[in-house]
Enzyme design. Structure first.
Site, PDB file in Angstrom:
ATOM      1  N   ASP A 207       0.848  -1.163  -0.171  1.00 14.29           N
ATOM      2  CA  ASP A 207      -0.063  -0.025   0.027  1.00 14.29           C
ATOM      3  C   ASP A 207       0.877   1.301  -0.033  1.00 14.29           C
ATOM      4  O   ASP A 207       2.009   1.320   0.470  1.00 14.29           O
ATOM      5  CB  ASP A 207      -0.869  -0.040   1.183  1.00 14.29           C
ATOM      6  CG  ASP A 207      -2.086   0.857   1.051  1.00 14.29           C
ATOM      7  OD1 ASP A 207      -2.255   1.435  -0.048  1.00 14.29           O
ATOM      8  OD2 ASP A 207      -2.949   0.936   2.031  1.00 14.29           O
TER       9      ASP A 207
ATOM     10  N   HIS B  73       3.436   3.547  -8.864  1.00 11.60           N
ATOM     11  CA  HIS B  73       3.254   2.220  -9.083  1.00 11.60           C
ATOM     12  C   HIS B  73       4.393   1.645  -9.709  1.00 11.60           C
ATOM     13  O   HIS B  73       5.032   0.625  -9.472  1.00 11.60           O
ATOM     14  CB  HIS B  73       2.065   2.037 -10.075  1.00 11.60           C
ATOM     15  CG  HIS B  73       0.764   2.084  -9.391  1.00 11.60           C
ATOM     16  ND1 HIS B  73       0.421   1.708  -8.083  1.00 11.60           N
ATOM     17  CD2 HIS B  73      -0.179   2.798  -9.824  1.00 11.60           C
ATOM     18  CE1 HIS B  73      -0.652   2.344  -7.753  1.00 11.60           C
ATOM     19  NE2 HIS B  73      -1.228   3.016  -8.685  1.00 11.60           N
TER      20      HIS B  73
ATOM     21  N   LEU C 219      11.587 -20.179  -4.496  1.00 14.46           N
ATOM     22  CA  LEU C 219      10.341 -19.333  -3.987  1.00 14.46           C
ATOM     23  C   LEU C 219       9.074 -19.649  -4.718  1.00 14.46           C
ATOM     24  O   LEU C 219       9.376 -19.395  -5.832  1.00 14.46           O
ATOM     25  CB  LEU C 219      10.837 -17.925  -3.901  1.00 14.46           C
ATOM     26  CG  LEU C 219       9.705 -16.956  -3.688  1.00 14.46           C
ATOM     27  CD1 LEU C 219       9.462 -16.968  -1.980  1.00 14.46           C
ATOM     28  CD2 LEU C 219      10.305 -15.462  -3.946  1.00 14.46           C
TER      29      LEU C 219
END
Ligand code: FPP
Length: 246
Positions: free
Chosen positions: A18, A35, A129
């Site tokens: 956020d 962004h 991962l």
């Protein structure tokens, strides 16, 4: 980093990224600028998670509710997702990272859907991962679609209502291949879960930081992990019971 106990790492970390918009606006820039800088943090955090030895990392990139943002921001984000994924997949693949996507992917434009499908397929056999990107995702959507799936199975006679256990329900969710997150991090000062992995986070430790997502780096992840390791996870038991189990 040297204070981290590598034997007590959360298997799965989920992050609500956020603060991109506020970070950009504070700099007098357009929200999309935030962004784009958020992508740099994604890269840094994925690198750090790999280095530390985290097995699963879920990033909340776009919620179902985000479709209601101004059209230019939504379009800009879609372009950013497709470009970033296309650009990063070779490096992710080289680092043995498996990419998965969860959410209502049918809502995405065809080019985005294709990029996600290609990235998933290309990295499917990797064993490092697992990086899960939540895109057009909301927990209520997910719970409703799982319920519809199970209701259909009952209607078809493939399942009896009393066979719907917690495990069967979890298997109908988009996260069926992953363990529940043990740690959830939300950046930028908001103290909410906002429709993210509600069923899966029943026992997650929640960690909130004021740092805006574009400023989030390895040191912030390590701080979250140190905080996590300072907590006692009891899963409804008493402290004495948990300590005996250790
Ligand atoms: C929340 O900040 C962030 C988003 C809605 C988008 C997050 C996307 C990225 C970081 C890019 C990630 C890319 C990939 C490929 C995973 P906000 O816009 O809600 O910020 P605000 O609360 O300050 O307005």
């Amino acid at each position: 980093m040297e204070n981290l106990d590598l034997n007590r790492l959360p298997k799965h970390i989920a992050i609500i990224m956020d603060g991109n918009g506020r970070w950009a606006q504070e700099k007098g820039q357009d929200r999309l600028y935030g962004h784009y800088h958020g992508v740099i943090s994604v890269r840094k955090v994925v690198e750090a998670a790999t280095e530390i030895g985290i097995e699963y990392l879920t990033l909340y990139a776009f919620s179902t509710e985000n479709w209601d943002r101004p059209e230019a921001e939504v379009t800009g984000l879609m372009v950013l997702f497709v470009d970033t994924i296309a650009k990063e997949v070779p490096d992710l693949h080289k680092n043995n990272i498996k990419l998965r996507f969860i959410g209502d992917l049918d809502m995405l434009p065809p080019a985005a859907k294709k990029a996600l499908a290609d990235a998933t397929e290309q990295t499917a056999n990797n064993t490092g991962l697992t990086l899960i990107i939540a895109l057009s995702y909301s927990s209520r959507w997910e719970i409703v679609q799982a319920t519809q799936k199970l209701a259909l199975a009952v209607q078809n006679g493939a399942l009896q209502p009393d066979q719907i256990t917690e495990a069967v329900f979890a298997a109908a969710l988009t996260t069926s291949d992953f363990p529940d997150p043990a740690l959830m991090i939300r950046t930028s000062g908001e103290h909410r879960i906002s429709n993210f992995l509600l069923y899966q986070m029943a026992y997650a430790e929640l960690y909130f930081t004021d740092t805006r997502w574009p400023d989030f780096r390895k040191e912030h992840l390590v701080n979250a992990l140190l905080d996590y390791q300072s907590r006692e996870r009891r899963f409804g038991k008493t402290s004495a019971q948990v300590q005996t189990n250790d």
